[in-house]
Design a protein around this motif. Structure first.
Motif, PDB file in Angstrom:
ATOM      1  N   UNK A 101       0.792  -1.227   0.000  1.00  0.00           N
ATOM      2  CA  UNK A 101       0.000   0.000   0.000  1.00  0.00           C
ATOM      3  C   UNK A 101       0.826   1.279   0.000  1.00  0.00           C
ATOM      4  N   UNK A 102       2.043   1.210   0.488  1.00  0.00           N
ATOM      5  CA  UNK A 102       2.824   2.446   0.617  1.00  0.00           C
ATOM      6  C   UNK A 102       4.177   2.363  -0.073  1.00  0.00           C
ATOM      7  N   UNK A 103       4.275   1.438  -1.010  1.00  0.00           N
ATOM      8  CA  UNK A 103       5.537   1.274  -1.722  1.00  0.00           C
ATOM      9  C   UNK A 103       6.729   1.207  -0.778  1.00  0.00           C
ATOM     10  N   UNK A 104       6.513   0.610   0.356  1.00  0.00           N
ATOM     11  CA  UNK A 104       7.620   0.403   1.276  1.00  0.00           C
ATOM     12  C   UNK A 104       7.946   1.577   2.173  1.00  0.00           C
ATOM     13  N   UNK A 105       7.219   2.653   2.043  1.00  0.00           N
ATOM     14  CA  UNK A 105       7.544   3.819   2.866  1.00  0.00           C
ATOM     15  C   UNK A 105       6.841   3.799   4.217  1.00  0.00           C
ATOM     16  N   UNK A 106       7.613   3.504   5.240  1.00  0.00           N
ATOM     17  CA  UNK A 106       7.045   3.436   6.587  1.00  0.00           C
ATOM     18  C   UNK A 106       6.532   4.796   7.044  1.00  0.00           C
ATOM     19  N   UNK A 107       7.236   5.839   6.629  1.00  0.00           N
ATOM     20  CA  UNK A 107       6.816   7.157   7.108  1.00  0.00           C
ATOM     21  C   UNK A 107       5.477   7.558   6.499  1.00  0.00           C
ATOM     22  N   UNK A 149       3.094   5.478   5.869  1.00  0.00           N
ATOM     23  CA  UNK A 149       2.120   4.774   6.682  1.00  0.00           C
ATOM     24  C   UNK A 149       1.889   5.526   7.984  1.00  0.00           C
ATOM     25  N   UNK A 150       2.966   5.943   8.576  1.00  0.00           N
ATOM     26  CA  UNK A 150       2.919   6.721   9.808  1.00  0.00           C
ATOM     27  C   UNK A 150       1.989   7.925   9.690  1.00  0.00           C
ATOM     28  N   UNK A 207      -4.363   0.313  -7.542  1.00  0.00           N
ATOM     29  CA  UNK A 207      -3.066   0.971  -7.451  1.00  0.00           C
ATOM     30  C   UNK A 207      -2.679   1.620  -8.774  1.00  0.00           C
ATOM     31  N   UNK A 215      -7.157   3.751   1.676  1.00  0.00           N
ATOM     32  CA  UNK A 215      -5.993   3.259   2.413  1.00  0.00           C
ATOM     33  C   UNK A 215      -6.213   3.351   3.915  1.00  0.00           C
ATOM     34  N   UNK A 245      -5.915   0.359   6.423  1.00  0.00           N
ATOM     35  CA  UNK A 245      -4.971   0.460   7.529  1.00  0.00           C
ATOM     36  C   UNK A 245      -5.680   0.226   8.849  1.00  0.00           C
ATOM     37  N   UNK A 298       3.532   0.903  15.366  1.00  0.00           N
ATOM     38  CA  UNK A 298       4.704   1.773  15.284  1.00  0.00           C
ATOM     39  C   UNK A 298       5.979   1.097  15.735  1.00  0.00           C
ATOM     40  N   UNK A 357       7.203  -1.217  13.360  1.00  0.00           N
ATOM     41  CA  UNK A 357       7.720  -0.499  12.211  1.00  0.00           C
ATOM     42  C   UNK A 357       9.140  -0.003  12.489  1.00  0.00           C
ATOM     43  N   UNK A 379      14.001   7.058   7.252  1.00  0.00           N
ATOM     44  CA  UNK A 379      12.565   6.970   7.485  1.00  0.00           C
ATOM     45  C   UNK A 379      12.244   7.444   8.898  1.00  0.00           C
ATOM     46  N   UNK A 407       9.856  10.528  10.285  1.00  0.00           N
ATOM     47  CA  UNK A 407       8.757  10.367  11.231  1.00  0.00           C
ATOM     48  C   UNK A 407       8.886  11.369  12.376  1.00  0.00           C
ATOM     49  N   UNK A 450       7.977  14.717  11.324  1.00  0.00           N
ATOM     50  CA  UNK A 450       6.528  14.770  11.202  1.00  0.00           C
ATOM     51  C   UNK A 450       5.865  15.000  12.556  1.00  0.00           C
TER      52      UNK A 450
END
Lengths: 129, 129
Positions: free
Chosen positions: A95-101, A103-104, B22, B84, B88, B104, B107, B117, B121, B124
């Motif tokens: 869902x996020x192309x591997x980007x954890x941030x 998702x965050x 997607x 999404x 999620x 988290x 992650x 990453x 976060x 952010x």
DNA sequence: TGTATCGTACGAAAAACATCGTACCTTTAG
DNA sequence: CTAAAGGTACGATGTTTTTCGTACGATACA
């Protein structure tokens, strides 16, 4: 030689299979009877359905079992954390192309994530320094 | 009267359906041909399979389409983010009993989550104060 | 104008998942 | 010893998801 390490990619558990895993994670190695009772606290399932499901899980190598007694005891092969990490990883990739941030951000923007949760996360991050 | 607001709970997209979504999210409204070509960059799928899939998606109300031309143009009904978030949310509830901070931690503990990453976060979070 | 090309519609087969009934084996209490 | 209770094995069936073949309508252009 080809390989001596444990094959790492177990098949992705299905929905019904996950339910069973969760019981085993929460309560530890259990009999079919026990798991089935737990499942029935949430929805009606026939004993043999759960049995079959757990047998399949065993075939797939997701569970192993102790057959030394008549009441077999089932145990997850992989630790809870490892399996969850695997699922999470797949989720992030899908869902996020591997980007954890990414998702965050979604997690934090979600109204269902309470202020308290956010505080916990901050604390966690601070403690990681 | 019963209801005049848009029904909010669209059925959960399946795996194959997600693949299609997607593509539409990434490239915007598209024809079946386009989507199918994109899918075929990753795995072999028959054109009519994709077509059928997108028709089903439309029946389910997940996609809508512009039929004014012969080559129908398909468009997701819900915004990418909304869908999404829904997925999620389900994921967190299923695997982490709704605890975002638990997710988290996983992650952050995951080696595949890069330092970069993590920095993102933190930034952010700081910006959220 | 006719034929090749590219589109949609749709039923049905194939595959993946989930559920259950029935057979049969073990243990145990009387 | 035997009947009841409770266990496993496993084929069959039901459902959902996925894939595909075939029919047929539009368009383009030689």
């Amino acid at each position: 030689m080809k390989s001596n390490q444990t094959e790492n990619n177990l098949p992705e558990p299905t929905k019904a299979e996950l339910e069973i895993l969760q019981v085993l994670w929460e309560f530890g190695p259990s009999t079919v009877r026990f798991v089935n009772d737990k499942l029935n606290e949430q929805r009606e399932v026939n004993y043999t359905s759960t049995l079959k499901q757990m047998q399949i899980l065993t075939e797939k190598g997701i569970l192993k079992r102790d057959e030394s007694q008549m009441k077999h005891i089932y145990i997850p092969v992989e630790a809870e954390e490892k399996t969850k990490v695997q699922l999470l990883d797949r989720f992030v990739n899908t869902l996020y192309k591997g980007s954890a941030s990414q998702l965050m951000m979604q997690l934090l923007g979600n109204e269902k994530t309470s202020k308290q949760e956010i505080e916990e996360i901050k604390r966690l991050l601070d403690s990681m320094e």
